[in-house]
Design a protein around this motif. Structure first.
Motif, mmCIF file in Angstrom:
data_model
loop_
_atom_site.group_PDB
_atom_site.id
_atom_site.type_symbol
_atom_site.label_atom_id
_atom_site.label_comp_id
_atom_site.label_asym_id
_atom_site.label_seq_id
_atom_site.Cartn_x
_atom_site.Cartn_y
_atom_site.Cartn_z
ATOM 1 N N LEU A 149 -20.987 10.515 -48.420
ATOM 2 C CA LEU A 149 -20.443 9.272 -47.876
ATOM 3 C C LEU A 149 -18.957 9.453 -47.591
ATOM 4 O O LEU A 149 -18.378 10.487 -47.904
ATOM 5 C CB LEU A 149 -20.674 8.122 -48.853
ATOM 6 N N LEU A 150 -18.351 8.451 -46.989
ATOM 7 C CA LEU A 150 -16.938 8.505 -46.648
ATOM 8 C C LEU A 150 -16.209 7.383 -47.359
ATOM 9 O O LEU A 150 -16.648 6.235 -47.333
ATOM 10 C CB LEU A 150 -16.779 8.355 -45.135
ATOM 11 N N ALA A 151 -15.102 7.718 -48.002
ATOM 12 C CA ALA A 151 -14.253 6.719 -48.655
ATOM 13 C C ALA A 151 -13.055 6.459 -47.747
ATOM 14 O O ALA A 151 -12.478 7.393 -47.192
ATOM 15 C CB ALA A 151 -13.792 7.228 -50.015
ATOM 16 N N VAL A 152 -12.697 5.197 -47.593
ATOM 17 C CA VAL A 152 -11.574 4.798 -46.743
ATOM 18 C C VAL A 152 -10.656 3.900 -47.564
ATOM 19 O O VAL A 152 -11.128 2.972 -48.221
ATOM 20 C CB VAL A 152 -12.068 4.024 -45.496
ATOM 21 N N ARG A 153 -9.343 4.187 -47.527
ATOM 22 C CA ARG A 153 -8.394 3.358 -48.270
ATOM 23 C C ARG A 153 -7.128 3.137 -47.446
ATOM 24 O O ARG A 153 -6.849 3.858 -46.488
ATOM 25 C CB ARG A 153 -8.039 3.983 -49.613
ATOM 26 N N THR A 182 -19.518 15.353 -54.689
ATOM 27 C CA THR A 182 -20.491 15.332 -55.779
ATOM 28 C C THR A 182 -20.746 13.895 -56.228
ATOM 29 O O THR A 182 -20.017 12.980 -55.882
ATOM 30 C CB THR A 182 -19.986 16.146 -56.986
ATOM 31 N N GLY A 183 -21.760 13.740 -57.029
ATOM 32 C CA GLY A 183 -22.069 12.437 -57.621
ATOM 33 C C GLY A 183 -22.769 11.500 -56.654
ATOM 34 O O GLY A 183 -23.267 11.892 -55.599
ATOM 35 N N ALA A 184 -22.790 10.231 -57.019
ATOM 36 C CA ALA A 184 -23.509 9.214 -56.249
ATOM 37 C C ALA A 184 -22.920 8.999 -54.858
ATOM 38 O O ALA A 184 -23.586 8.488 -53.982
ATOM 39 C CB ALA A 184 -23.504 7.891 -57.015
ATOM 40 N N ARG A 195 -11.206 11.123 -58.298
ATOM 41 C CA ARG A 195 -10.199 12.090 -58.736
ATOM 42 C C ARG A 195 -10.216 13.402 -57.969
ATOM 43 O O ARG A 195 -9.186 13.990 -57.716
ATOM 44 C CB ARG A 195 -10.398 12.387 -60.222
ATOM 45 N N ASP A 196 -11.395 13.896 -57.656
ATOM 46 C CA ASP A 196 -11.516 15.251 -57.107
ATOM 47 C C ASP A 196 -11.724 15.270 -55.595
ATOM 48 O O ASP A 196 -12.393 16.158 -55.084
ATOM 49 C CB ASP A 196 -12.678 15.975 -57.796
#
Length: 74
Positions: free
Chosen positions: A45-49, A39-41, A15-16
């Motif tokens: 890292l990198l998110a890819v969509r 933040t968080g787990a 979400r953030d």
């Protein structure tokens, strides 16, 4: 310590984060977007969509792996 997930079933779970679209993306929305959770787990890292499916899954990778991938496909 638990390893972070390699995928997230829905990008809505992030979400953030601010998703950034590839500069090679056309008006047809046919490219990828990346985000860096702060933040968080998933922090660091990198998110890819897929930009065509913003509510769909996201691949989670370390930034150095994404950089290697980009170098390989160039």
């Amino acid at each position: 310590m638990t390893a972070p997930p390699r995928t997230i079933p829905s990008s809505l779970a992030l979400r953030d984060v601010k998703w950034l679209r590839s500069s090679y993306s056309t008006g047809a929305n046919n490219c990828v977007e990346t985000a860096r959770p702060a933040t968080g787990a998933l922090a660091g890292l990198l998110a890819v969509r897929d930009s065509k499916a913003p509510d769909g899954p996201a691949l989670i990778v370390p930034p150095h792996c994404w950089a290697r991938f980009l170098t390989a496909v160039r």
